[in-house]
Design an enzyme around this catalytic site. Structure first.
Site, PDB file in Angstrom:
ATOM      1  N   THR A  95       0.728   5.500  31.735  1.00  7.56           N
ATOM      2  CA  THR A  95       0.772   7.000  33.040  1.00  7.56           C
ATOM      3  C   THR A  95      -0.043   6.717  33.219  1.00  7.56           C
ATOM      4  O   THR A  95      -1.376   7.080  33.173  1.00  7.56           O
ATOM      5  CB  THR A  95       0.543   7.916  31.292  1.00  7.56           C
ATOM      6  OG1 THR A  95       1.674   7.720  30.726  1.00  7.56           O
ATOM      7  CG2 THR A  95       1.237   9.315  32.170  1.00  7.56           C
ATOM      8  N   LYS A 171       6.860  10.839  35.260  1.00  8.38           N
ATOM      9  CA  LYS A 171       6.219  10.957  34.009  1.00  8.38           C
ATOM     10  C   LYS A 171       5.325  12.135  33.559  1.00  8.38           C
ATOM     11  O   LYS A 171       4.935  12.672  33.080  1.00  8.38           O
ATOM     12  CB  LYS A 171       5.465   9.491  33.554  1.00  8.38           C
ATOM     13  CG  LYS A 171       4.791   9.618  32.770  1.00  8.38           C
ATOM     14  CD  LYS A 171       5.220   9.577  31.658  1.00  8.38           C
ATOM     15  CE  LYS A 171       4.358   9.723  29.869  1.00  8.38           C
ATOM     16  NZ  LYS A 171       4.899   9.677  29.169  1.00  8.38           N
ATOM     17  N   LYS A 240      -6.282  13.116  30.220  1.00  7.40           N
ATOM     18  CA  LYS A 240      -6.107  12.235  31.149  1.00  7.40           C
ATOM     19  C   LYS A 240      -4.994  12.799  31.709  1.00  7.40           C
ATOM     20  O   LYS A 240      -5.163  12.813  33.378  1.00  7.40           O
ATOM     21  CB  LYS A 240      -6.335  11.158  30.598  1.00  7.40           C
ATOM     22  CG  LYS A 240      -5.949   9.803  32.079  1.00  7.40           C
ATOM     23  CD  LYS A 240      -5.017   9.699  32.039  1.00  7.40           C
ATOM     24  CE  LYS A 240      -4.462   8.213  30.670  1.00  7.40           C
ATOM     25  NZ  LYS A 240      -2.895   7.943  30.555  1.00  7.40           N
TER      26      LYS A 240
END
Ligand code: NAP
Length: 292
Positions: A95, A171, A240
């Site tokens: 990701t 995503k 993150k």
């Protein structure tokens, strides 16, 4: 087809194992070499560095923590960019940010190499069972090449367009929604528990009525059992992801007030519980805030 796989963490180890199990010729590399041992015992070849994984391979998958891990692996004389031959394909499954996806595509183009962005939905258990969902973007012809291998790791592949960053954005939207669902579940469970209703009972009603989806069922069970260690998806990776969602929201000028709450709860959880806890432990912080 000759395959390379870089990054054997919680997700990558399980994904690479599925490729080995499907009798592909797989070379692997991980920064901490010990994590490669089970794969080598299963038939993979251990490479000395990221460049060596790519040497002579048609397609290389990477599954690394974040943008900077990917940059580290790509760069240098023994990096992936230097090792991958012209015409070979790099499929990035981490990701990562929208801007890094675009930059990677440009870097590979400069080297005459191909690039697909293909992040996944599903936790390590889904990866082990080859039940991931892949979201892919890039050249459709490259996806055709990668498809049989992605099929060995997943239950379905979605193609969301040519722009390399499209899959990253999808995503990130998904992870924003997952954490929103965990936040909502955590708040509802704290409310129910303080009012004398067991979390398990609440979950049974919710998932048996209007909230019958894998996110509520699977994360709900983790919240009921307080099953936050070992982390399948570590909280710092969740933080993150919220940061990357924020970067896209800022550049696209999209106010996302809920995102600020999620980011703060993620930070609070890491501060209180440590780096090695699952991101779903935001529910524990929510419960503590309620005096539970
Ligand atoms: P993880 O267990 O923490 O593994 C991270 C991997 O990145 C390890 O192989 C690690 O190597 C490597 N790495 C980190 N920094 C590096 C560096 N500077 N240079 C080289 N290698 C480096 O993470 P994960 O849970 O497998 O997640 C991997 C990716 O998938 C992340 O982008 C995450 O957001 C995404 N994802 C995770 C899940 C999940 O449920 N876990 C689900 C969907 C997507 P070492 O072993 O040496 O530390």
């Amino acid at each position: 087809m000759q395959i390379g796989f870089i990054g054997l963490g919680n997700m990558g180890a399980a994904m690479a194992a599925n490729l080995v199990r499907a009798h592909h010729d797989v070379a692997v590399w991980n920064r901490s070499a010990d994590k490669a041992r089970p794969l080598v015992e299963a038939g993979a070849v251990l490479a000395a560095n990221a460049g060596a994984v790519a040497a002579g391979r048609d397609i290389v998958f990477s599954m690394l923590a974040d943008d900077s891990a990917l940059q580290d692996v790509l760069s240098g004389d023994d990096g992936l960019l230097a090792g991958l031959r012209a015409g070979a394909l790099h499929v990035s499954m981490s990701t990562i940010s929208v801007s890094t996806a675009e930059q990677l595509a440009a870097d590979h183009r400069t080297h005459g190499q191909r690039f697909l962005c293909a992040p996944v939905f599903g936790r390590p258990e889904a990866a082990a069972a080859a039940k991931l969902f892949v979201v892919a973007s890039g050249d459709a012809k490259d996806l055709q090449v990668a498809s049989p291998l992605l099929g060995a790791m997943s239950q379905r592949v979605f193609y969301v367009g040519e722009a390399p960053s499209a899959a990253s954005l999808v995503k990130l939207c998904g992870n924003f929604m997952i954490l929103s669902a965990i936040e909502a579940l955590g708040e509802a469970m704290a409310l129910a528990e303080k009012g004398g209703i067991a979390k398990k009972q609440l979950l049974e009603v919710l998932t048996g009525t209007l909230f019958d989806s894998p996110i509520y069922r699977n994360y709900g069970a983790m919240l009921v059992e307080g099953r936050f260690r070992p982390a399948g998806f570590a909280a710092p990776l969740g933080l993150k992801d919220m940061r990357l969602v924020g970067q896209s929201a800022e550049s696209l000028r999209v106010p996302m007030p809920l995102l600020s709450v999620l980011r703060d709860h993620m930070l609070q959880t890491i501060a209180q519980e440590g780096e090695d806890i699952d991101w779903s432990a935001i529910a524990r912080s929510i419960a503590k805030n309620a005096g539970l």
